[in-house]
Design a protein around this motif. Structure first.
Motif, mmCIF file in Angstrom:
data_model
loop_
_atom_site.group_PDB
_atom_site.id
_atom_site.type_symbol
_atom_site.label_atom_id
_atom_site.label_comp_id
_atom_site.label_asym_id
_atom_site.label_seq_id
_atom_site.Cartn_x
_atom_site.Cartn_y
_atom_site.Cartn_z
ATOM 1 N N PRO A 555 -54.885 50.427 -79.462
ATOM 2 C CA PRO A 555 -53.841 50.771 -78.483
ATOM 3 C C PRO A 555 -52.513 50.070 -78.739
ATOM 4 C CG PRO A 555 -55.468 49.325 -77.498
ATOM 5 C CD PRO A 555 -56.013 49.712 -78.831
ATOM 6 N N LYS A 556 -52.510 49.035 -79.584
ATOM 7 C CA LYS A 556 -51.246 48.373 -79.924
ATOM 8 C C LYS A 556 -50.394 49.239 -80.852
ATOM 9 C CE LYS A 556 -52.994 43.656 -79.501
ATOM 10 N NZ LYS A 556 -52.151 43.371 -78.333
ATOM 11 N N GLN A 557 -51.055 50.145 -81.591
ATOM 12 C CA GLN A 557 -50.349 50.985 -82.556
ATOM 13 C C GLN A 557 -50.201 52.434 -82.088
ATOM 14 O OE1 GLN A 557 -49.069 49.537 -85.081
ATOM 15 N NE2 GLN A 557 -50.142 47.581 -84.988
ATOM 16 N N ILE A 558 -51.032 52.835 -81.162
ATOM 17 C CA ILE A 558 -51.115 54.253 -80.802
ATOM 18 C C ILE A 558 -51.001 54.435 -79.296
ATOM 19 C CG2 ILE A 558 -52.629 56.280 -80.815
ATOM 20 C CD1 ILE A 558 -53.883 55.165 -83.355
ATOM 21 N N GLN A 559 -50.092 55.334 -78.896
ATOM 22 C CA GLN A 559 -50.001 55.712 -77.477
ATOM 23 C C GLN A 559 -51.051 56.749 -77.113
ATOM 24 O OE1 GLN A 559 -46.162 56.269 -75.194
ATOM 25 N NE2 GLN A 559 -45.415 56.518 -77.295
ATOM 26 N N ALA A 560 -51.229 57.738 -78.032
ATOM 27 C CA ALA A 560 -52.161 58.821 -77.747
ATOM 28 C C ALA A 560 -52.595 59.467 -79.061
ATOM 29 C CB ALA A 560 -51.513 59.866 -76.842
ATOM 30 N N TYR A 561 -53.730 60.132 -78.998
ATOM 31 C CA TYR A 561 -54.271 60.822 -80.166
ATOM 32 C C TYR A 561 -54.956 62.105 -79.708
ATOM 33 C CZ TYR A 561 -58.815 59.195 -78.545
ATOM 34 O OH TYR A 561 -59.928 58.978 -77.770
ATOM 35 N N ARG A 562 -55.109 63.027 -80.632
ATOM 36 C CA ARG A 562 -55.929 64.211 -80.360
ATOM 37 C C ARG A 562 -56.571 64.693 -81.655
ATOM 38 N NH1 ARG A 562 -54.112 69.744 -80.798
ATOM 39 N NH2 ARG A 562 -52.154 69.947 -81.951
ATOM 40 N N LEU A 563 -57.820 65.077 -81.550
ATOM 41 C CA LEU A 563 -58.552 65.656 -82.669
ATOM 42 C C LEU A 563 -58.165 67.127 -82.781
ATOM 43 C CD1 LEU A 563 -60.794 65.458 -84.848
ATOM 44 C CD2 LEU A 563 -62.460 65.910 -83.026
ATOM 45 N N ILE A 564 -57.737 67.542 -83.963
ATOM 46 C CA ILE A 564 -57.320 68.928 -84.182
ATOM 47 C C ILE A 564 -58.546 69.753 -84.565
ATOM 48 C CG2 ILE A 564 -55.871 70.471 -85.561
ATOM 49 C CD1 ILE A 564 -53.919 68.153 -85.896
ATOM 50 N N GLU A 597 -53.850 64.172 -84.714
ATOM 51 C CA GLU A 597 -52.420 63.992 -84.474
ATOM 52 C C GLU A 597 -52.256 62.766 -83.589
ATOM 53 O OE1 GLU A 597 -48.362 66.353 -83.050
ATOM 54 O OE2 GLU A 597 -50.332 67.281 -82.737
ATOM 55 N N ILE A 598 -51.337 61.891 -83.971
ATOM 56 C CA ILE A 598 -51.168 60.588 -83.312
ATOM 57 C C ILE A 598 -49.735 60.433 -82.831
ATOM 58 C CG2 ILE A 598 -51.123 58.095 -83.735
ATOM 59 C CD1 ILE A 598 -53.412 58.588 -85.761
ATOM 60 N N ILE A 599 -49.588 59.971 -81.601
ATOM 61 C CA ILE A 599 -48.271 59.593 -81.080
ATOM 62 C C ILE A 599 -48.182 58.069 -81.163
ATOM 63 C CG2 ILE A 599 -46.716 59.623 -79.099
ATOM 64 C CD1 ILE A 599 -48.127 62.130 -78.127
ATOM 65 N N PRO A 600 -47.328 57.528 -82.052
ATOM 66 C CA PRO A 600 -47.263 56.076 -82.227
ATOM 67 C C PRO A 600 -46.760 55.371 -80.968
ATOM 68 C CG PRO A 600 -46.225 57.232 -84.071
ATOM 69 C CD PRO A 600 -46.450 58.244 -82.994
ATOM 70 N N ALA A 601 -47.074 54.111 -80.871
ATOM 71 C CA ALA A 601 -46.602 53.299 -79.751
ATOM 72 C C ALA A 601 -45.075 53.258 -79.755
ATOM 73 C CB ALA A 601 -47.163 51.878 -79.859
ATOM 74 N N GLY A 602 -44.486 53.378 -78.578
ATOM 75 C CA GLY A 602 -43.036 53.300 -78.439
ATOM 76 C C GLY A 602 -42.297 54.600 -78.630
ATOM 77 N N VAL A 603 -42.986 55.686 -78.994
ATOM 78 C CA VAL A 603 -42.344 56.987 -79.203
ATOM 79 C C VAL A 603 -42.378 57.770 -77.900
ATOM 80 C CG1 VAL A 603 -42.514 59.214 -80.392
ATOM 81 C CG2 VAL A 603 -42.878 57.087 -81.657
ATOM 82 N N LYS A 604 -41.219 58.274 -77.483
ATOM 83 C CA LYS A 604 -41.166 59.083 -76.280
ATOM 84 C C LYS A 604 -41.653 60.492 -76.606
ATOM 85 C CE LYS A 604 -38.089 60.454 -72.504
ATOM 86 N NZ LYS A 604 -36.704 60.412 -71.962
ATOM 87 N N SER A 605 -42.564 60.990 -75.769
ATOM 88 C CA SER A 605 -43.153 62.297 -76.056
ATOM 89 C C SER A 605 -43.256 63.139 -74.796
ATOM 90 C CB SER A 605 -44.551 62.124 -76.670
ATOM 91 O OG SER A 605 -45.179 63.368 -76.834
ATOM 92 N N ASP A 606 -42.953 64.441 -74.948
ATOM 93 C CA ASP A 606 -43.080 65.377 -73.831
ATOM 94 C C ASP A 606 -44.539 65.610 -73.453
ATOM 95 O OD1 ASP A 606 -40.344 65.669 -73.765
ATOM 96 O OD2 ASP A 606 -40.345 67.451 -75.047
#
Length: 723
Positions: A555-564, A597-606
């Motif tokens: 969780p220090k590196q990743i805000q969210a993830y999803r398996l495609i 698909e990974i949303i890195p920590a600190g990245v603003k995402s819709d």
């Protein structure tokens, strides 16, 4: 007198023996003028009428003797004749046809009946007109021996299926060329012609057809002349327009069945730190999608399983270097559809075991011969496919054949793999008819497999069907329960799907998922060659079973993830170490690819709106030096093919991402395939659905394409742009 008769009989037998002994196997390669092999080219011995088709590499094999004439033909190419001399090898280069059918003149006469399908007719009158329409097709029977007609009375405009025996097509249907008043037309147009307008019908076959109409007439020609030249000098489009004014086009019946599912959403590693799923080596979804696109049809959303599209292709992962049966490979780069996100690619490479070292096989072919399998792209294609598989068998292998229709039965007891002609003869004798006792067939096939079980061998049922089970256990739940019981016998399962219109993808997928199995959709003979010959070891020999993957994201590196993809392969976290939970199998030299698909920590995402507040009791200690360079820890569990206890492997994935431009070609191509699948599913989690961008990325990763599958994918993307 008696002695003279005996001498005469002996001489006759000797002559027959010598003649038979002269027959030999002729082999070779059929290619085009650029020396590229032509898969599915048709070869016929003019003297004996024996025929053959080339495989994916353009290779063929046919029986002939000196003096016989072999005719080589392929759609779009001029036919070629070769006389058999002393050599057993005949290589042929076909030349693209230059002549068009516009140069052929056929005299005809006819007129139209504007009231042909007027709804003002009474029901008895409409019935009589339907009978007249059927009679029109039946007129073709009787001009040449071997013409068969199957009538479809469900719709007035539904064409009768006409096939001319003695001709074999590489296409899905063994359909002749139709010519009306000198103009080639489609079978759908032929069905709309008023039978009362017909002056004359002629049928040509073999050289009489191809000498006039070229390779388009490889399956014969039905020449129809009308009474008053109604269609003479019209183009095909003008004829189509005129006929549609008489009989409006009817919607095509489609009873295909696909399970619906919801696309995987983004998850937070704080709330869901573990992602667990079973591997999936199936690729039926890709070939089914290919069939829709090649037919100019829209792809049903639920027919698209992204992981099966990605796993259709082979990637250049290294072979395992330790005692484990597969190597683990990871790559991290930018997301092509959202550069602020990252894509994590996980690749498994199964160990390549030499064919001579593979265990003996105990195979049971379970073949659907019910009435729904009568179409040319079902049982006829199925039989050709199984012959390809038979050719891969060794003397230590054995195969039995079980069929099912109204009831199930054994048509070939276990037979050695070196008795290929016996097995092929049993396949040739199969015919379609009756209802579909699928459950009874499965029961009998597994019984035969269990009775002939080979310890430490490859014990497998190969089910070939359109999946249309309509007698006995019919629901997916019933079939799932049955197949889960049967997998406990140690017998693996391979499902081969055929056909269209009533194809039951949901049942086929259920059987493969729950039966320690794999699943392929065979849409043409080339696909049969790929799955059952080129990838024979991966398709038919498991080197690991119940393969599961579990990833713990940092969780220090990743805000969210999803398996495609893998929506129907997801497991609960606690299932990972539960050896009673079924998972996928991995074949020799198989590759498996999964994308996150990974949303890195600190990245603003819709995609991360309305995030929950931090939880009081699950707060992680804030130590920036702990695991700071780790993206995730990945674990694998698998069993040996005959084992009951899992073996675990662990890898750490570092947080080192390359730019998309600097990523590997395999990364670019696999993500392009996934991107295309997400586009076909109309995914709400990608904003860029540009076909041009997908094509650009796919072309950047299209190297190492000796088989041409990547080039074919690029053509499919281009084809969807035109739909």
């Amino acid at each position: 007198m008696k002695s003279l008769k005996l001498i005469s009989s002996a001489i006759t037998m000797l002559i027959c023996f010598v003649t038979f002994a002269q027959e030999r196997t002729i082999t070779g390669i059929v290619s085009d003028d650029n020396r590229q092999p032509l898969p599915g080219a048709y070869i016929v011995n003019q003297n004996t009428k024996k025929s053959a088709q080339t495989n994916f590499d353009g290779q063929y094999s046919i029986q002939a003797q000196k003096g016989d004439v072999l005719i080589f033909s392929y759609i779009g190419f001029d036919s070629q004749r070769q006389k058999v001399e002393n050599s057993n090898t005949i290589n042929v280069k076909l030349i693209a046809a230059q002549q068009t059918l516009n140069e052929v003149v056929v005299v005809g006469y006819g007129r139209s009946d504007s009231e042909y399908e007027d709804n003002s007719y009474s029901r008895p009158q409409r019935s009589e007109r339907k009978k007249a329409k059927a009679a029109k097709a039946e007129m073709v029977q009787g001009y040449v021996a071997g013409v068969q007609v199957q009538n479809s009375m469900q719709y007035v405009a539904a064409p009768s299926a006409i096939t001319i025996r003695g001709n074999q097509s590489i296409s899905a249907k063994n359909e002749p060329l139709y010519v009306v008043d000198g103009v080639p037309i489609k079978s759908q147009q032929f069905a709309k012609i008023n039978p009362n307008d017909i002056q004359d019908v002629k049928v040509l076959k073999d050289k009489d057809a191809t000498s006039i109409y070229g390779s388009r007439a490889a399956n014969g020609v039905v020449i129809l002349s009308t009474k008053n030249d109604l269609y003479k000098n019209l183009t095909e489009k003008e004829i189509d327009k005129k006929l549609n004014m008489i009989v409006p086009a009817q919607p095509e019946v489609n009873n295909e069945d696909y399970d619906g599912f919801v696309e995987n959403a983004f998850e937070s590693p704080k709330g869901a730190p573990l992602s667990t799923f079973s591997i999936d080596v199936d690729n039926a979804s890709y070939t089914n999608i290919r069939r829709f696109i090649n037919n100019g049809q829209a792809v049903p959303k639920n027919a698209v399983r992204v992981e099966e599209m990605v796993n259709f292709f082979k990637y250049t992962y290294p072979q395992p270097k330790d005692q484990n049966p597969f190597s683990i490979n990871t790559e991290l780069s930018e997301s092509p559809w959202n550069p602020e996100n990252r894509i994590l690619r996980i690749g498994l490479q199964g160990k390549n075991i030499p064919t001579e070292n593979l265990p003996a096989s105990n195979l049971v072919f379970l073949i659907d011969v019910s009435g729904s399998m009568s179409d040319p792209n079902k049982l006829p294609l199925l039989k050709q496919s199984m012959k390809i598989l038979v050719n891969e068998l060794r003397s230590k292998d054995k195969v039995a054949i079980v069929v099912y229709a109204g009831a199930a039965g054994l048509v070939l007891p276990p037979t050695s793999g070196d008795e290929k002609q016996t097995i092929i003869a049993a396949l040739d004798n199969l015919n379609a008819g009756g209802s579909t006792a699928g459950g009874a067939g499965i029961e009998l096939a597994y019984k035969i497999a269990a009775e002939n079980f080979i310890k430490d061998g490859n014990n497998r049922v190969v089910l070939a069907t359109d999946g249309d089970f309509n007698v006995g256990s019919t629901s997916n739940t019933d079939m799932e329960t049955l197949i889960e019981q049967k997998r406990k016998t140690g017998v693996f399962l391979t499902c081969l799907g055929y056909g269209m219109g009533n194809y039951k993808d949901s049942k086929m997928e259920t059987l493969a998922d729950k039966g320690n199995g794999n699943y392929a959709y065979i849409d043409n003979i080339q696909e049969a060659n790929r799955f059952l010959s080129k990838e024979f070891k991966g398709s038919m020999f498991a080197i690991a079973k119940d393969v599961k993957i579990q990833i713990e994201f940092n969780p220090k590196q990743i805000q969210a993830y999803r398996l495609i993809g893998y929506e129907n392969r997801k497991l609960r976290a606690e299932d990972f170490k539960n050896d009673a939970i079924d998972a996928g199998e991995l074949g020799s030299n198989h590759t498996v690819t999964a994308l996150y698909e990974i949303i890195p920590a600190g990245v603003k995402s819709d995609y991360l709106n309305n995030q929950p507040d931090a939880l009081k009791y699950t707060k992680v200690e804030n130590d920036s030096n702990v695991y700071s360079n780790e993206l995730a820890t990945i674990k694998f569990r698998y069993k040996k093919p005959d084992g009951d206890k899992s073996i675990e492997m662990v890898n750490v994935i570092e947080n080192k991402a390359a730019s998309l431009q600097n990523s590997s070609e395999d990364f670019k191509f696999s993500t392009a395939v996934a991107w295309f699948g997400l586009k076909l599913r109309d995914s709400k989690l990608i904003t860029n659905k540009s076909s041009e961008d997908i094509l650009k990325l796919a072309k950047q990763g299209a190297a190492n394409d000796s088989e041409g599958y990547k080039a074919e994918f690029i053509r499919l993307v281009e084809g969807v742009k035109q739909l």
